[in-house]
Design an enzyme around this catalytic site. Sequence first.
Site, PDB file in Angstrom:
ATOM      1  N   HIS A   8      -1.098  -6.033   1.922  1.00 48.22           N
ATOM      2  CA  HIS A   8      -1.945  -6.772   1.830  1.00 48.22           C
ATOM      3  C   HIS A   8      -1.934  -8.232   1.307  1.00 48.22           C
ATOM      4  O   HIS A   8      -0.838  -8.092   0.666  1.00 48.22           O
ATOM      5  CB  HIS A   8      -3.144  -6.047   1.600  1.00 48.22           C
ATOM      6  N   CYS A  51      -7.432  -1.657   7.911  1.00 49.58           N
ATOM      7  CA  CYS A  51      -6.112  -2.204   7.331  1.00 49.58           C
ATOM      8  C   CYS A  51      -5.246   0.089   7.683  1.00 49.58           C
ATOM      9  O   CYS A  51      -4.606  -0.685   7.859  1.00 49.58           O
ATOM     10  CB  CYS A  51      -5.913  -2.882   5.976  1.00 49.58           C
ATOM     11  N   GLU A  88       1.221  -1.077  -0.205  1.00 47.21           N
ATOM     12  CA  GLU A  88       0.465   0.006  -0.401  1.00 47.21           C
ATOM     13  C   GLU A  88       0.536   1.036  -0.322  1.00 47.21           C
ATOM     14  O   GLU A  88       1.820   1.404   0.356  1.00 47.21           O
ATOM     15  CB  GLU A  88      -0.970  -0.149   1.189  1.00 47.21           C
ATOM     16  N   ARG A 133     -18.315   0.637   8.931  1.00 52.12           N
ATOM     17  CA  ARG A 133     -19.009  -0.465   8.218  1.00 52.12           C
ATOM     18  C   ARG A 133     -20.777  -0.648   8.631  1.00 52.12           C
ATOM     19  O   ARG A 133     -21.346  -1.875   9.064  1.00 52.12           O
ATOM     20  CB  ARG A 133     -18.329  -1.656   7.695  1.00 52.12           C
TER      21      ARG A 133
END
Length: 205
Positions: A167, A144, A81, A91
């Site tokens: 990841h 993350c 990343e 969420r």
Amino acid sequence: MRPILILAGFEPFRGERINPSWEIARRLDGEVIGGLRIKSVRVPVGCAKAARRITGAIARYRPRALIGLGEAGGRPAISLERIAINLADERGRLAKSGDPGFTPVVRGGPDAYFSRLPLRAIIGELDRKDIPASVSLTAGAYACNALMYAALHSLRREPGVPVGFIHLPYEARQARRHRNLPSMALATMESAVRIAIAATARSIG
């Protein structure tokens, strides 16, 4: 006393029995790679929880480097990343109140931080080992990303400390539940993480 590299991995979530990020992190706990002693930290899933856990680990262990690992089901390769953003999507945690659940990872923090890992060197090493890998633009907006952002923010006054996030695809055993999605052998992912740690150690001046 050898300098510490924090290697963070997440607990299983969404009904999975394993999370390859923690499986690899726990395997490497206590090892010395490139002169850095690995301290593995198990992280709960959730933006606020992940941010608190990694911030606490940094305060406790005062690492010389930090790499977060996470599961990205559906990706076919190791993903390094590049950017962490100051946005946390829990969420639907606040959906009942009508709030979509988007909040900053750190209130008052900058919009984003760039990875401090030697991305080009890591990708080059992985290519030479024929391990599929690529650089991803952002770590998303969930746990993350929160871990990566919180770590970079906590160590913002120590620019010489490499910090970043990787990841991982589904582990091969998870393919039983996700037959149409790519997966990778745990041993291959572990090799990739070892390569990333070694390259990170070499980047430290």
